[in-house]
Design an enzyme around this catalytic site. Structure first.
Site, PDB file in Angstrom:
ATOM      1  N   ASN A   1       0.816  -1.216   0.000  1.00 43.86           N
ATOM      2  CA  ASN A   1       0.000   0.000   0.000  1.00 43.86           C
ATOM      3  C   ASN A   1       0.853   1.270   0.000  1.00 43.86           C
ATOM      4  OD1 ASN A   1       0.879  -0.153   2.617  1.00 43.86           O
ATOM      5  ND2 ASN A   1      -1.135  -0.477   3.524  1.00 43.86           N
TER       6      ASN A   1
ATOM      7  N   HIS B   1      -7.245   6.409  10.143  1.00 46.43           N
ATOM      8  CA  HIS B   1      -6.122   5.764   9.430  1.00 46.43           C
ATOM      9  C   HIS B   1      -6.656   4.998   8.205  1.00 46.43           C
ATOM     10  CE1 HIS B   1      -2.139   3.355  10.067  1.00 46.43           C
ATOM     11  NE2 HIS B   1      -2.301   3.724   8.811  1.00 46.43           N
TER      12      HIS B   1
ATOM     13  N   ARG C   1       3.398   7.468  11.147  1.00 46.05           N
ATOM     14  CA  ARG C   1       2.905   6.983  12.434  1.00 46.05           C
ATOM     15  C   ARG C   1       2.708   8.166  13.374  1.00 46.05           C
ATOM     16  NH1 ARG C   1       1.458   3.272  10.113  1.00 46.05           N
ATOM     17  NH2 ARG C   1       1.952   1.079  10.371  1.00 46.05           N
TER      18      ARG C   1
ATOM     19  N   GLN D   1      -4.491   3.901  18.470  1.00 49.07           N
ATOM     20  CA  GLN D   1      -5.566   3.774  17.480  1.00 49.07           C
ATOM     21  C   GLN D   1      -6.533   2.688  17.914  1.00 49.07           C
ATOM     22  OE1 GLN D   1      -3.365   5.443  13.462  1.00 49.07           O
ATOM     23  NE2 GLN D   1      -4.042   3.357  13.499  1.00 49.07           N
TER      24      GLN D   1
HETATM   25  P1  NDP Z   1      10.258   1.760   3.361  1.00 51.30           P
HETATM   26  O1  NDP Z   1      10.925   0.719   4.193  1.00 51.30           O
HETATM   27  O2  NDP Z   1      10.315   1.642   1.892  1.00 51.30           O
HETATM   28  O3  NDP Z   1      10.845   3.197   3.717  1.00 51.30           O
HETATM   29  C1  NDP Z   1      11.198   3.577   4.996  1.00 51.30           C
HETATM   30  C2  NDP Z   1      12.351   4.551   4.873  1.00 51.30           C
HETATM   31  O4  NDP Z   1      12.601   5.100   6.149  1.00 51.30           O
HETATM   32  C3  NDP Z   1      13.639   3.900   4.399  1.00 51.30           C
HETATM   33  O5  NDP Z   1      14.182   4.667   3.350  1.00 51.30           O
HETATM   34  C4  NDP Z   1      14.512   3.975   5.627  1.00 51.30           C
HETATM   35  O6  NDP Z   1      15.855   4.118   5.311  1.00 51.30           O
HETATM   36  C5  NDP Z   1      14.006   5.223   6.288  1.00 51.30           C
HETATM   37  N1  NDP Z   1      14.366   5.346   7.691  1.00 51.30           N
HETATM   38  C6  NDP Z   1      14.344   4.417   8.661  1.00 51.30           C
HETATM   39  N2  NDP Z   1      14.765   4.951   9.812  1.00 51.30           N
HETATM   40  C7  NDP Z   1      15.050   6.246   9.560  1.00 51.30           C
HETATM   41  C8  NDP Z   1      15.541   7.304  10.368  1.00 51.30           C
HETATM   42  N3  NDP Z   1      15.874   7.135  11.667  1.00 51.30           N
HETATM   43  N4  NDP Z   1      15.717   8.501   9.781  1.00 51.30           N
HETATM   44  C9  NDP Z   1      15.432   8.682   8.479  1.00 51.30           C
HETATM   45  N5  NDP Z   1      14.986   7.707   7.666  1.00 51.30           N
HETATM   46  C10 NDP Z   1      14.784   6.488   8.214  1.00 51.30           C
HETATM   47  O7  NDP Z   1       8.752   1.818   3.851  1.00 51.30           O
HETATM   48  P2  NDP Z   1       7.495   2.554   3.198  1.00 51.30           P
HETATM   49  O8  NDP Z   1       7.966   3.794   2.530  1.00 51.30           O
HETATM   50  O9  NDP Z   1       6.687   1.602   2.412  1.00 51.30           O
HETATM   51  O10 NDP Z   1       6.672   2.889   4.512  1.00 51.30           O
HETATM   52  C11 NDP Z   1       7.197   3.814   5.473  1.00 51.30           C
HETATM   53  C12 NDP Z   1       6.307   3.857   6.690  1.00 51.30           C
HETATM   54  O11 NDP Z   1       5.043   4.413   6.333  1.00 51.30           O
HETATM   55  C13 NDP Z   1       5.951   2.484   7.294  1.00 51.30           C
HETATM   56  O12 NDP Z   1       6.960   2.014   8.149  1.00 51.30           O
HETATM   57  C14 NDP Z   1       4.678   2.798   8.047  1.00 51.30           C
HETATM   58  O13 NDP Z   1       4.970   3.259   9.338  1.00 51.30           O
HETATM   59  C15 NDP Z   1       4.057   3.916   7.237  1.00 51.30           C
HETATM   60  N6  NDP Z   1       2.903   3.428   6.453  1.00 51.30           N
HETATM   61  C16 NDP Z   1       1.682   4.002   6.683  1.00 51.30           C
HETATM   62  C17 NDP Z   1       0.557   3.538   6.025  1.00 51.30           C
HETATM   63  C18 NDP Z   1      -0.768   4.187   6.204  1.00 51.30           C
HETATM   64  O14 NDP Z   1      -1.802   3.584   5.869  1.00 51.30           O
HETATM   65  N7  NDP Z   1      -0.838   5.409   6.695  1.00 51.30           N
HETATM   66  C19 NDP Z   1       0.625   2.393   5.105  1.00 51.30           C
HETATM   67  C20 NDP Z   1       1.984   1.954   4.827  1.00 51.30           C
HETATM   68  C21 NDP Z   1       3.058   2.440   5.530  1.00 51.30           C
HETATM   69  P3  NDP Z   1      16.824   2.856   4.981  1.00 51.30           P
HETATM   70  O15 NDP Z   1      15.998   1.618   4.991  1.00 51.30           O
HETATM   71  O16 NDP Z   1      17.361   3.199   3.636  1.00 51.30           O
HETATM   72  O17 NDP Z   1      17.834   2.909   6.053  1.00 51.30           O
END
Ligand code: NDP
Length: 421
Positions: A171, A358, A310, A339
């Site tokens: 998603n 959400h 989140r 939530q």
């Molecule tokens: P991804 O894993 O593709 O992206 C997460 C990114 O966050 C990665 O690039 C990662 O970097 C980066 N990251 C992790 N820790 C840090 C930090 N301390 N500082 C900066 N960047 C950081 O996940 P998605 O993009 O698919 O999803 C992201 C988040 O969105 C999910 O974890 C979830 O919480 C939320 N979400 C919400 C939804 C909703 O319905 N509202 C649905 C889906 C997701 P790297 O891995 O390169 O180190």
């Protein structure tokens, strides 16, 4: 009739279809959001949803052996059962589906001690804190139907050897679309203007436009340019904005060039440099409360924050205060903590908010993908086949797969977001 719990018992004959290495007779406890107040099934506007077989980076969409649901139907509520009942019962497993998830007398707490698998969606999270995990003696798999496993205490899950998995990418694009909608909605003052037209029956142009701007030419930045964050940057590019990002890992140079991105080496530096700040990192100890009074005070006056990642990335009361003080221009998002939030949660009533429940990752289109992904993970788990690395958050007592890249755990400390506040 509205149902909040549906149970079944496996047939032992069906269980015999499994090979000797497969897992048999498992109890699957599935926590889903309640059915629509007007009953189930709802009235559908469209007859189908587009079939997405590949994501932008080439990852294939979920490919279970079969599905027993109609894509585009409501699968994420109790009666939708993620389309799993036929598959589970035919293979000799037991399925309990409930939305009753809080407190010692809840169906979730009552069924948890004998569950082998817990499935939960972040929209209606079944918080699995250390205390609950200690009572879930049979639990082997905590499966997120969606993305984001912060509702599971990952340190406690690792200690108990529980596999944690989610349906990565299912998603992500859905959330990116919702984010763009929220950016435009806030900057252009859409929701208050809509209310003037419909609820107040007015034609108050001046009232509507007194806080309405064009996004063109603004500085727009994301914290984390992963699947969602990068998609948001790509979708915003045609608006002729200046794009910025911060991430723990820098994007490839060709992507930075293609999107003309400015990289910032800290969230603070990014926050100081943008008019719109959108949050897209997972919730873990290093990101918990990252948007607080100090960071807010460094932001430009009238800046907007979008949070579809989140709720606990932000300090709840600091956000409300900054809006009340007139510093933040607006805050929109669909993620809260806990939530569902209480009726008096300040984000429901704070000024210039564009909050929704959400929902961004649970459009009917997204549900079809993450229900299929849930089934794919279950098929692998029951057959003792490997779960795709890209779906794994924790396995064998440590962070694994995509979880080892994106999450952190502090040993002996609860994951933020894993217990109901
Ligand atoms: P991804 O894993 O593709 O992206 C997460 C990114 O966050 C990665 O690039 C990662 O970097 C980066 N990251 C992790 N820790 C840090 C930090 N301390 N500082 C900066 N960047 C950081 O996940 P998605 O993009 O698919 O999803 C992201 C988040 O969105 C999910 O974890 C979830 O919480 C939320 N979400 C919400 C939804 C909703 O319905 N509202 C649905 C889906 C997701 P790297 O891995 O390169 O180190």
């Amino acid at each position: 009739m509205l149902r909040n719990t549906v149970k079944s018992t496996a047939t032992s004959a069906a269980a015999r279809h499994f090979s000797s290495t497969s897992r048999k007779g498992m109890k699957v406890l599935c926590v889903l959001y309640p059915d629509p107040v007007d009953g189930f099934p709802p009235h559908y506007l469209r007859e189908s949803v587009p079939d997405i077989s590949k994501y932008p980076d080439g990852q294939t969409a979920p490919n279970p052996k079969a599905i027993d649901f109609t894509p585009g139907h409501l699968l994420g509520s109790v009666s939708g059962e993620l389309g799993l009942r036929k598959f589970l019962e035919a293979n000799g497993h037991e399925l309990v589906v409930t939305s009753d998830k809080e407190g010692p007398n809840s169906v979730f707490e009552q069924e948890l001690p004998t569950a082998d698998v817990v499935i939960s969606q972040p929209f209606w999270p079944a918080y699995l804190d250390a205390d609950r995990i200690s009572r879930a003696k049979n639990l082997k798999l905590a499966l997120t139907a969606g993305i984001g496993s912060d509702h599971v205490d990952l340190d406690a899950a690792n200690k108990a050897g529980i596999t944690v998995a989610e349906v990565t990418y299912s998603n992500s694009n859905s959330v990116a679309e919702h984010t763009v909608m929220m950016i435009l909605g806030l900057v252009r003052n859409y929701i208050p203007s809509h209310k003037w037209a419909t609820e107040k029956r007015g034609w108050n142009i001046a009232d509507c436009v007194a806080q309405s701007y064009d996004v063109e030419g603004m500085d727009v930045g994301v914290i984390a340019a992963g699947r969602i964050g990068l998609r948001v940057l790509r979708l915003m590019k045609p608006f002729d904005v200046n794009l910025h990002y911060y991430d723990s890992r820098r994007l490839p140079a060709e992507v930075e060039k293609e999107l003309n991105l400015t990289y910032h080496d800290s969230p603070q530096d990014l926050a100081r440099s943008v008019d719109v700040l959108s949050l897209h990192c997972p919730l873990h100890p290093k990101t918990h409360n990252m948007v607080n009074a100090e960071l807010l005070s460094q932001m430009r006056k009238g800046a907007y924050i979008i949070n579809t990642a989140r709720g606990a990335l932000c300090v709840r009361d600091d956000i409300a205060k900054s809006l009340e003080d007139g510093h933040l221009g607006g805050y929109a998002g669909d993620v809260w903590y806990p939530q569902p939030p209480p009726a008096d949660h300040p984000w429901r009533t704070m000024p210039r908010n564009g909050m929704t429940p959400h929902i961004s990752g649970t459009s009917l289109s997204a549900q079809a993908r993450y229900a299929a992904g849930t089934r794919e993970i279950l098929e692998n788990f029951f057959n003792n086949d490997p779960i795709r690395d890209v779906y794994l958050i924790a396995q064998g007592g440590q962070l694994a797969g995509v979880g080892a890249k994106s999450y952190t755990v502090e040993k002996g400390k609860a994951s933020p977001g894993s217990h109901k506040a």
